[in-house]
Motif scaffolding. Structure first.
Motif, PDB file in Angstrom:
ATOM      1  N   HIS A  13      24.692  29.165  27.136  1.00 41.86           N
ATOM      2  CA  HIS A  13      24.409  30.611  27.054  1.00 41.86           C
ATOM      3  C   HIS A  13      23.101  30.948  26.360  1.00 41.86           C
ATOM      4  O   HIS A  13      22.855  30.517  25.236  1.00 41.86           O
ATOM      5  CB  HIS A  13      25.532  31.360  26.328  1.00 41.86           C
ATOM      6  CG  HIS A  13      25.395  32.847  26.448  1.00 41.86           C
ATOM      7  ND1 HIS A  13      25.705  33.533  27.601  1.00 41.86           N
ATOM      8  CD2 HIS A  13      24.919  33.790  25.594  1.00 41.86           C
ATOM      9  CE1 HIS A  13      25.452  34.814  27.438  1.00 41.86           C
ATOM     10  NE2 HIS A  13      24.964  34.998  26.230  1.00 41.86           N
ATOM     11  N   GLU A 111      26.838  38.003  32.047  1.00 41.43           N
ATOM     12  CA  GLU A 111      27.560  38.362  30.821  1.00 41.43           C
ATOM     13  C   GLU A 111      27.957  39.830  30.926  1.00 41.43           C
ATOM     14  O   GLU A 111      27.115  40.722  30.808  1.00 41.43           O
ATOM     15  CB  GLU A 111      26.694  38.116  29.576  1.00 41.43           C
ATOM     16  CG  GLU A 111      27.468  38.392  28.286  1.00 41.43           C
ATOM     17  CD  GLU A 111      26.738  37.949  27.035  1.00 41.43           C
ATOM     18  OE1 GLU A 111      25.500  37.965  27.045  1.00 41.43           O
ATOM     19  OE2 GLU A 111      27.414  37.577  26.056  1.00 41.43           O
ATOM     20  N   TRP A 138      32.085  41.930  28.315  1.00 42.24           N
ATOM     21  CA  TRP A 138      31.289  41.807  27.080  1.00 42.24           C
ATOM     22  C   TRP A 138      32.130  42.557  26.038  1.00 42.24           C
ATOM     23  O   TRP A 138      33.350  42.300  26.007  1.00 42.24           O
ATOM     24  CB  TRP A 138      29.873  42.381  27.265  1.00 42.24           C
ATOM     25  CG  TRP A 138      28.989  42.086  26.070  1.00 42.24           C
ATOM     26  CD1 TRP A 138      28.621  40.838  25.598  1.00 42.24           C
ATOM     27  CD2 TRP A 138      28.403  43.040  25.185  1.00 42.24           C
ATOM     28  NE1 TRP A 138      27.830  40.988  24.478  1.00 42.24           N
ATOM     29  CE2 TRP A 138      27.687  42.321  24.195  1.00 42.24           C
ATOM     30  CE3 TRP A 138      28.403  44.430  25.120  1.00 42.24           C
ATOM     31  CZ2 TRP A 138      26.974  42.953  23.147  1.00 42.24           C
ATOM     32  CZ3 TRP A 138      27.696  45.065  24.084  1.00 42.24           C
ATOM     33  CH2 TRP A 138      26.989  44.327  23.114  1.00 42.24           C
ATOM     34  N   HIS A 181      34.022  36.739  24.464  1.00 41.30           N
ATOM     35  CA  HIS A 181      34.028  38.218  24.450  1.00 41.30           C
ATOM     36  C   HIS A 181      35.340  38.828  24.954  1.00 41.30           C
ATOM     37  O   HIS A 181      35.580  40.018  24.740  1.00 41.30           O
ATOM     38  CB  HIS A 181      32.874  38.829  25.280  1.00 41.30           C
ATOM     39  CG  HIS A 181      31.528  38.690  24.647  1.00 41.30           C
ATOM     40  ND1 HIS A 181      31.100  39.526  23.642  1.00 41.30           N
ATOM     41  CD2 HIS A 181      30.524  37.811  24.865  1.00 41.30           C
ATOM     42  CE1 HIS A 181      29.872  39.174  23.276  1.00 41.30           C
ATOM     43  NE2 HIS A 181      29.496  38.125  23.998  1.00 41.30           N
ATOM     44  N   HIS A 202      30.132  30.777  24.570  1.00 40.62           N
ATOM     45  CA  HIS A 202      29.510  30.871  23.241  1.00 40.62           C
ATOM     46  C   HIS A 202      30.491  31.455  22.227  1.00 40.62           C
ATOM     47  O   HIS A 202      30.451  32.630  21.917  1.00 40.62           O
ATOM     48  CB  HIS A 202      28.179  31.622  23.290  1.00 40.62           C
ATOM     49  CG  HIS A 202      28.220  33.009  23.889  1.00 40.62           C
ATOM     50  ND1 HIS A 202      28.764  33.294  25.113  1.00 40.62           N
ATOM     51  CD2 HIS A 202      27.754  34.203  23.418  1.00 40.62           C
ATOM     52  CE1 HIS A 202      28.628  34.596  25.369  1.00 40.62           C
ATOM     53  NE2 HIS A 202      28.030  35.166  24.347  1.00 40.62           N
ATOM     54  N   ARG A 213      35.218  37.226  17.674  1.00 40.16           N
ATOM     55  CA  ARG A 213      34.571  36.564  18.809  1.00 40.16           C
ATOM     56  C   ARG A 213      34.868  35.063  18.853  1.00 40.16           C
ATOM     57  O   ARG A 213      34.568  34.394  19.837  1.00 40.16           O
ATOM     58  CB  ARG A 213      33.057  36.804  18.739  1.00 40.16           C
ATOM     59  CG  ARG A 213      32.604  38.121  19.313  1.00 40.16           C
ATOM     60  CD  ARG A 213      32.454  38.023  20.831  1.00 40.16           C
ATOM     61  NE  ARG A 213      31.298  37.210  21.172  1.00 40.16           N
ATOM     62  CZ  ARG A 213      31.324  35.922  21.525  1.00 40.16           C
ATOM     63  NH1 ARG A 213      32.468  35.282  21.597  1.00 40.16           N
ATOM     64  NH2 ARG A 213      30.236  35.272  21.820  1.00 40.16           N
ATOM     65  N   ASP A 274      23.257  31.005  22.458  1.00 45.85           N
ATOM     66  CA  ASP A 274      23.045  32.462  22.427  1.00 45.85           C
ATOM     67  C   ASP A 274      21.593  32.808  22.078  1.00 45.85           C
ATOM     68  O   ASP A 274      21.302  33.915  21.609  1.00 45.85           O
ATOM     69  CB  ASP A 274      24.011  33.145  21.443  1.00 45.85           C
ATOM     70  CG  ASP A 274      24.440  34.538  21.900  1.00 45.85           C
ATOM     71  OD1 ASP A 274      23.863  35.050  22.880  1.00 45.85           O
ATOM     72  OD2 ASP A 274      25.332  35.125  21.260  1.00 45.85           O
TER      73      ASP A 274
END
Ligand code: ZN
Length: 324
Positions: A13, A111, A138, A181, A202, A213, A274
């Motif tokens: 990611h 995403e 998300w 997410h 991620h 998360r 990320d």
């Protein structure tokens, strides 16, 4: 010799594609952000997943369709212009072939699947466009389901009816289901329903950093049982024990890596930096610093074999099983 040269890695990611919204396709070769093709090359990287991220609608001027086509076209143009070093990949064997030919690979992902808009034909179109992973949500509700939340009732919400249908369609089309997410309830619905391994591109361990998360130990075990992987996230909010003191170091990343391997085994761990979606003030701040994680894990007794799996083999296995 130690370090990243020994471990050509796959990062599941980054949000770097959004840099092309202003900088154009050229921004992917070299930029002032956290990731670009040149630094990937210098790091000996094998592959990078590039996400088209849909920010909250109030943050953007354009329609989702415009945002999608602009970033998709920039991605294609950048790969066309840099085919000397990087090529698109649609499956594990593309990545392996590119690597054998001395080239890196790029995988296109989404995403926030909100532009799917509850229509199966949109999933088909994304697959035809080369998209190979979709984060169902998300941080907002959409046609698939509900996002991560500090509210335990909201966190327990599962997939919507379209989400259930979509899991089956994504399995059969060959699009990886990304649960980073997603609400915990949504995670367990995917785990129950998906006939193919799925991924958290991620997300870290909630037992070490109590952020919504991250994944609980039970989720890590469930993901491992389904043959999936989670990618270590370098965001300073998702690593420390104390949520009020954001911190991102190779040592903290190694703590999460070891915990995830202890709980779920060595086949469940991968990387999901990320980059360009997080604050730059992190120790592992670009691909050329990735070796800091491998070095730290090696110091703590992780074997070369385990590092190979973490670096690339686990992701290649999931891709082979889930998307061919
Ligand atoms: Zn994200």
């Amino acid at each position: 010799m130690r370090g990243n040269d020994m471990y050509p890695f796959i990062d599941m990611h980054c949000d770097t594609l959004h840099l092309t919204a202003e900088g154009g396709a050229d921004a992917l070769r070299k930029n002032g952000g956290m990731l670009d093709f040149e630094r990937m090359k210098n790091a000996g990287q094998m592959a990078q997943f590039f996400a088209i991220f849909f920010p909250p609608k109030k943050w953007i001027k354009h329609s989702d369709e415009d945002l999608y086509t602009t970033l998709r076209d920039n991605y294609r143009a950048a790969l066309g212009a840099n085919s000397d070093i990087i090529l698109p990949a649609l499956c594990a064997s593309d990545i392996e072939r590119n690597y054998t030919e001395g080239k890196m690979s790029a995988v296109l992902t989404i995403e926030d699947g909100r532009m799917v808009d509850g229509k199966i034909e949109n999933l088909v179109r994304l697959h035809e466009d080369g998209v190979r992973a979709i984060a169902l949500t998300w941080n907002g509700e959409n046609c698939f389901g509900y996002p991560n939340s500090d509210d335990s009732n909201a966190m327990a919400l599962g997939l919507k009816p379209f989400g259930f249908e979509a899991v089956e369609v994504m399995n059969s089309l060959g699009i990886l289901i990304d649960v980073s997410h997603l609400s915990d309830g949504g995670f367990y619905d995917v785990a129950k329903l998906s006939k193919k391994p799925f991924i958290a591109t991620h997300s870290n361990a909630r037992a070490l950093c109590p952020h919504r998360r991250n994944l609980t130990d039970d989720m890590i075990k469930t993901l491992a049982d389904c043959g999936g992987v989670t990618g270590l996230n370098f965001c300073a909010d998702f690593l420390p024990k104390d949520l009020s003191s954001p911190e991102s170091t190779a040592k903290l990343l190694a703590d999460h890596a070891l915990h995830i391997m202890n709980v779920g085994g060595e086949d469940v761990l991968a990387l999901g930096s990320d980059f360009d979606g997080i604050d730059k003030n992190v120790e592992v701040c670009e691909p050329t610093k990735m070796h800091l994680i491998f070095d730290e894990l090696q110091k703590r007794g992780v074997s070369s074999r385990q590092l190979e799996k973490l670096a690339s083999e686990n992701v290649l296995r999931v891709m082979r099983e889930a998307i061919g």
